[in-house]
Design a protein around this motif. Sequence first.
Motif, PDB file in Angstrom:
ATOM      1  N   ALA A 174     -38.793   9.053   8.015  1.00 40.52           N
ATOM      2  CA  ALA A 174     -37.979   8.479   9.096  1.00 40.52           C
ATOM      3  C   ALA A 174     -37.677   9.539  10.156  1.00 40.52           C
ATOM      4  O   ALA A 174     -37.711   9.267  11.362  1.00 40.52           O
ATOM      5  N   ARG A 175     -37.389  10.751   9.727  1.00 40.56           N
ATOM      6  CA  ARG A 175     -37.094  11.821  10.697  1.00 40.56           C
ATOM      7  C   ARG A 175     -38.337  12.179  11.518  1.00 40.56           C
ATOM      8  O   ARG A 175     -38.252  12.446  12.717  1.00 40.56           O
TER       9      ARG A 175
ATOM     10  N   VAL B  44     -38.372   9.234   1.933  1.00 39.00           N
ATOM     11  CA  VAL B  44     -38.148   8.215   2.960  1.00 39.00           C
ATOM     12  C   VAL B  44     -37.499   8.857   4.188  1.00 39.00           C
ATOM     13  O   VAL B  44     -37.868   8.589   5.336  1.00 39.00           O
ATOM     14  N   GLU B  45     -36.545   9.728   3.905  1.00 38.99           N
ATOM     15  CA  GLU B  45     -35.824  10.376   4.997  1.00 38.99           C
ATOM     16  C   GLU B  45     -36.745  11.282   5.815  1.00 38.99           C
ATOM     17  O   GLU B  45     -36.667  11.301   7.052  1.00 38.99           O
TER      18      GLU B  45
ATOM     19  N   ILE C 170     -37.132   3.501  18.949  1.00 38.28           N
ATOM     20  CA  ILE C 170     -37.316   2.619  17.788  1.00 38.28           C
ATOM     21  C   ILE C 170     -36.129   1.676  17.779  1.00 38.28           C
ATOM     22  O   ILE C 170     -35.000   2.066  17.504  1.00 38.28           O
TER      23      ILE C 170
ATOM     24  N   MET D  63     -40.585  10.111  12.297  1.00 31.81           N
ATOM     25  CA  MET D  63     -40.729   9.010  13.254  1.00 31.81           C
ATOM     26  C   MET D  63     -39.764   9.179  14.425  1.00 31.81           C
ATOM     27  O   MET D  63     -40.136   8.952  15.583  1.00 31.81           O
ATOM     28  N   GLY D  64     -38.531   9.562  14.106  1.00 31.30           N
ATOM     29  CA  GLY D  64     -37.547   9.774  15.171  1.00 31.30           C
ATOM     30  C   GLY D  64     -37.989  10.866  16.132  1.00 31.30           C
ATOM     31  O   GLY D  64     -37.900  10.723  17.359  1.00 31.30           O
TER      32      GLY D  64
ATOM     33  N   LEU E 118     -35.561   9.233  -2.161  1.00 35.21           N
ATOM     34  CA  LEU E 118     -34.958   8.948  -0.862  1.00 35.21           C
ATOM     35  C   LEU E 118     -35.227  10.069   0.135  1.00 35.21           C
ATOM     36  O   LEU E 118     -35.323   9.828   1.339  1.00 35.21           O
ATOM     37  N   THR E 119     -35.368  11.291  -0.352  1.00 37.47           N
ATOM     38  CA  THR E 119     -35.656  12.389   0.572  1.00 37.47           C
ATOM     39  C   THR E 119     -37.036  12.216   1.220  1.00 37.47           C
ATOM     40  O   THR E 119     -37.257  12.649   2.350  1.00 37.47           O
TER      41      THR E 119
END
Lengths: 356, 356
Positions: A130-131, A126-127, A144, A133-134, A123-124
């Motif tokens: 995602a970060r 994925v995180e 987004i 991307m943010g 999960l880290t």
Amino acid sequence: MPEQLAEVVDPANWTCPAPLRDQGVVVMGHGGGGALSAELMEQVFTPAYGNATLAGLADSAVLELGGARLAFSTDSYVVRPLFFPGGSLGDLAVNGTVNDLAMSGARPAYLSAAFVLEEGVELTVVERIARAMGAAAETAGVTIATGDTKVVESGHGDGVYVTTAGVGLVPDGVDIRPQRARPGDAVIVSGPIGLHGVAIMSVREGLEFGVEIASDTAPLADLVAAMLAVTPDIHVLRDPTRGGLAASLNEIARASGTGVRLQERAIPVPDAVANACGFLGLDPLYVANEGRLVAFVPPEEAEQVLAAMRAHPQGAGATLIGECVADHPGMVVVATGLGGTRVVDLPLGEQLPRIC
Amino acid sequence: MPEQLAEVVDPANWTCPAPLRDQGVVVMGHGGGGALSAELMEQVFTPAYGNATLAGLADSAVLELGGARLAFSTDSYVVRPLFFPGGSLGDLAVNGTVNDLAMSGARPAYLSAAFVLEEGVELTVVERIARAMGAAAETAGVTIATGDTKVVESGHGDGVYVTTAGVGLVPDGVDIRPQRARPGDAVIVSGPIGLHGVAIMSVREGLEFGVEIASDTAPLADLVAAMLAVTPDIHVLRDPTRGGLAASLNEIARASGTGVRLQERAIPVPDAVANACGFLGLDPLYVANEGRLVAFVPPEEAEQVLAAMRAHPQGAGATLIGECVADHPGMVVVATGLGGTRVVDLPLGEQLPRIC
């Protein structure tokens, strides 16, 4: 067309050299952005979807909706490794779609983000994606706005795949598409080429070239806005990702029915890229970029556009590399340093798969 | 809230029972559209993207762009097998995104289509999927306007994954979102439930239930337009895909802070679905649909909306199944045939992975 070129290639009768139909299965090159990708599009997707608006060979489609002129684009990102010098899959997923919208002259506004996760990925990870991307979205000034997540069993994915789509607004009076290239146009590249591909290659193959080479991934919409402030009459924009500058220029030459003539010495290839390509037997013209654009500009506007680009952080290394010509329509040639000329053909696939 | 419910569940203090953070890796349930999916969204994606417009728990985001009100949505499709009774991954990829847009009341207009192909998949398979998409787009009245193709090595995909995104126009005066449910609203489902999930299950597990059960995959935008012609004041629409009716109703109950009370005997479960679910130990309320919607409608409009739905091919089986109540806020209950009441909770993951 120079005599010696006509003997080598007849663009009117050019056909894909790969036995696509005979083989009957998908090969890595179908994802490479070259001739095999084009054939898949022309022979499978365009007939199946039965419409002519299929982005018209451009990086994004320009559509009318509710009285607004929208650019709309999508890309899946399967780059491997997920993290590399200068960025990550998350950066590419945002910047790549932002840039596809910008290549229609649009101001990107909203992105969607759909994840296909492989069971068991941390999960880290994925995180972190995602970060990234943010952060990239904030830098590019986009939101987004919607997303989706699917999970597939281990062995049916590769950690994280992300597909982004984006919408943006095309300013009035702007009409940027490959068909608009015309003889006389100045051909400008926004900076040094080959950095993204060589950065990926170096980490994937465990190669070191003395200096760390970082991906050039960056959003280009603001640079495009600066160029459009000089003149709305930019003819063509393209970000030379998969297949590199060679693929982009060939697509433009074919779509517009003009020729492109480059000056080899003018093309900005960083020493580190030249060295790495020499070592690996690659041609920098075919190596992917993720933060560069190539522009076709009316000759009388070229100097001012170049000046505006150089005044922008993303265009500091902007360079005039050639021109659009009436000779050899549909074909790209390079005038070499030795006074000769060589053809730069559309690549078949990609020198390095899963580059973006 | 009835006494016996309060003892079982305290919705104000509800927490995900799965040790998401402790385990630290992605599990299949993260893609199931239930509590694990919600947790991934709340704990990973929303903080990373740093914005509040993230579709606001709805199936699509509603955005302002160029003076137009747009709906924007995306989904990845990883259903397995690729072809099943009643449809294919291609049908889902078009109808699913069309329906997500329609659940905001939008008229879907344009789709994007991004393929992640696995090396070695037969080109005829890709072509069948693409043709199904073209046909579904024509039926739904949308244009596939732009796309992308990537290829991954064998063992890093599963034949074909498709991600579609879509844009559509939201009519003036329409404001459909889960937060708008209010006590008194009639809860209507557009037809029999559970067909898609049972169809997939039957082919995947090689089960036969006497009659062939076909997926209900279908575009719902035209049905929604017929409902909006009765009244623009539809409060909530949702297509109960992953996690079934149970997941959709729980999300609406939580987003709006209202309760939902269903009448078990009113819920249209086809005999074949009931038999298959009985055999497999599944609850039809949790089984995915791909051509159904659930609507929350002001009570005074319910009869007319129902009549308009029943006059439409996609709503012929429309049924009033319950109402929105002030009791037990955030919770969904079913009044059983025996006079009892049971809680219908948000599923943790999905009973059957890779259903869409």
